[in-house]
Enzyme design. Structure first.
Site, short mmCIF file in Angstrom:
data_model
loop_
_atom_site.label_atom_id
_atom_site.label_comp_id
_atom_site.label_asym_id
_atom_site.label_seq_id
_atom_site.Cartn_x
_atom_site.Cartn_y
_atom_site.Cartn_z
N GLU A 249 5.36 -28.51 8.37
CA GLU A 249 4.57 -27.63 7.51
C GLU A 249 5.58 -26.67 6.89
OE1 GLU A 249 3.40 -24.95 5.90
OE2 GLU A 249 2.09 -24.02 7.40
N GLU A 258 10.25 -19.32 0.76
CA GLU A 258 10.83 -19.52 2.10
C GLU A 258 11.96 -20.54 2.09
OE1 GLU A 258 8.37 -20.02 5.62
OE2 GLU A 258 6.69 -19.11 4.58
#
Ligand SMILES: C[S@@+](CC[C@H](N)C(=O)[O-])C[C@H]1O[C@@H](n2cnc3c(N)ncnc32)[C@H](O)[C@@H]1O
Length: 531
Positions: A249, A258
């Site tokens: 994920e 991120e």
């Protein structure tokens, strides 16, 4: 000795991880194939132990004996070694040439050199360390090392339920297969894979969460025997075998924040067998211009505070302009009525099984919108989803879709963009013009999080026959989490300016020390799903 891929004959290798230590006797061979060093445990080369240049250390234990170790995660409090072997050479000469070749191998790619008391050692930075500032990585993994943030993600039932369904409905893909969970966090996806009958799951997690994952997995003994938790970065750790499937994920805000997709792709290149499966296999970012007078006024009103001329006797107006533009550069995360969109969405597809890591550093998405209604445009709405292409689902040609209800909107302030413009049609720029329209998750080279997301979004508008260009600079820092119920609008023209939405101004974000924000936020259950 060949100069490119030097090979060596060894008398024996002792595997230090086995208890008791397992000694494999030869003749055996070792081979440097940059960036890896392989020790073959059988003459046919079937079984090997692989060390990566980035984290391997070699120590001389004696004239014909050496120790080769792979460093563990930097995030651990004590220095750990994820793998180690001792090597017995046939003679001193072979030992010296092996050490010589090791030095040469290291020099090719070594970034930092150092010496340790018990031997001459070269230490190198890993690919991850090379890209991401140590302080940024520390904060990032500190965040994920806390159980409460993993709980947040697990409690996002749209997310976790979609993963569960994708795995369990595709048991045929997992049964008897080797799986690597890339960034395992609590280990939840590893446990799902084991439930689906995986032969073995390697749960790789770089943060301190790896210890909790170990505990959680041990608490499920029927599954635990088929799961190994490996604490370390996927860029660094070594696995004893290749994987048939990767599960992960890796999605951040608007998919790319991120920069974990890069780690997912690195894991693919390091661990996945050719034609292995990736869960998920594809990510899509969707974008469309929106018209929302309520949101526009709400954002503008936030800066009203700075229009006070007598705040305890102080005139605040000097900062009004700065505050106003600050509020307009904040992405708004909320659920919105799809009828606010005034042009068909443009989708950018990232195929995780083929994309190169470097292609993720800077993603350019050409924006060519044609508005379907003549209305005022207030910004760009973006959302994303990922697809799981399991074998069963392949057969029915219906991949399962995990659609993220968390959507971002990027309002554009007056004078900088479309806020002031009545737009009839957005016309694509002619090819070859020097100006580009693009969504650019600009590279923030050393950061894991504060990724600039929108830069230089240039729209070309037709107004009275004149082409007009607008541009603005927006980023993903400190989004405004506006968790309102989506309002039903009869049409975008019906909206009344100066009427504020009743929204719960939930500041759910947990900010880092530097005030920036990289995190995944809980998704509003009432989020509108747009496909
Ligand atoms: C979004 S969370 C997902 C956690 C878990 N897989 C789940 O679905 O609940 C991403 C996790 O990947 C870990 N991670 C990020 N980059 C990593 C890397 N390069 N190597 C290993 N773990 C990483 C983070 O520490 C975090 O726990």
């Amino acid at each position: 000795m060949e100069s490119n891929n030097p090979s060596f004959t060894l008398v024996s290798i002792s595997l230090l991880e086995s208890n008791p230590v397992k000694i494999v006797t030869g003749p055996l061979s070792a081979n440097f194939r940059s960036p890896e060093l392989h020790f073959f445990l059988e003459p046919d080369g079937q079984h090997s132990i692989t060390f990566h240049i980035s984290n391997t250390q070699l120590y001389r234990l004696g004239e014909v004996q050496s120790l080769c170790v792979s460093e563990g995660s930097e995030t651990t409090k004590e220095k750990t070694y994820s793998k180690g072997i001792t090597i017995q050479f046939k003679d001193e000469e072979e030992s010296s040439s092996f050490h010589g070749a090791f030095e040469l191998w290291k020099k090719e790619v070594v970034i930092q050199g150092s010496s340790l008391a018990n031997g001459t050692v070269s230490s190198s930075k890993s690919k991850f360390d090379d890209k991401i500032e140590a302080s940024s990585a520390k904060m990032y993994f500190h965040y994920y090392g806390q159980l409460l943030h993993q709980q947040n993600m697990m409690q996002d039932y749209v997310r976790t339920g979609s993963y569960y369904a994708a795995v369990i409905e595709n048991q045929v893909d997992f049964a008897g297969r080797v799986v690597v969970d890339v960034g395992a966090g609590s280990g939840i996806l590893s446990l799902f894979a084991a439930q689906a009958g995986a032969k073995h799951v390697y749960a790789v997690e770089a943060s301190e969460m790896a210890d909790y994952a170990q505990k959680l997995i041990a608490g499920n003994p029927l599954l635990a025997q088929r799961i190994t938790v490996i604490k370390g970065k996927v860029e660094d750790v070594e696995l004893p075998e290749k994987a048939d499937i990767l599960i992960s994920e890796p999605m951040g805000t608007l998919l790319v924040n991120e920069r974990m997709l890069e780690s997912y792709v690195i894991a693919r290149d390091r661990f996945l067998v050719p034609n292995g499966k990736m869960f998920p296999s594809v990510g899509r970012i969707h974008m469309a211009p929106f018209s929302d007078e309520y949101l526009y006024v709400e954002i503008a009103n936030k800066a009203l505070f700075w229009q006070q001329q007598n705040y305890y006797g102080v005139d605040l107006t000097a900062l009004h302009g700065t505050a106003f533009h600050g509020y307009f550069s904040q992405p708004v995360v909320d659920a919105f009525d799809p009828r606010l969109l005034v042009a068909p969405a443009i989708s950018h597809v990232i195929d995780f099984s083929t994309v190169k890591e470097e292609d993720l550093y800077e993603i350019k998405i050409p924006l060519k919108f044609t508005a379907s209604v003549g209305t005022r445009i207030h910004g760009l709405a973006c959302w994303f989803d990922v697809l799981f292409n399991g074998r069963l689902l392949d057969a029915s040609h219906k991949p399962s879709l995990l659609s993220f209800a968390q959507q971002q909107r990027y309002p554009i302030p007056p004078g900088q963009g479309m806020g002031e413009v009545i737009c009839r049609q957005i016309i694509p720029l002619p090819l070859g013009k020097p100006t580009v329209r693009r969504l650019l998750p600009g590279r923030s080279p050393a950061k894991r999080k504060t990724l600039l997301l929108l830069q230089d979004v240039i729209f070309v508008l037709e107004q009275g026959g004149i082409l007009q260009t607008s541009s603005c600079r927006l980023d993903l820092k400190e989004p405004y989490y506006r968790m309102s119920q989506p309002q039903a609008y009869s049409s975008s023209q019906d909206q009344q300016p100066n009427q504020l939405l009743q929204s719960q101004d939930l500041q759910l974000s947990s900010l880092d020390e530097d005030g920036s924000d990289f995190i995944q936020q809980p998704i509003n259950d009432s989020g509108v799903q747009i496909h």
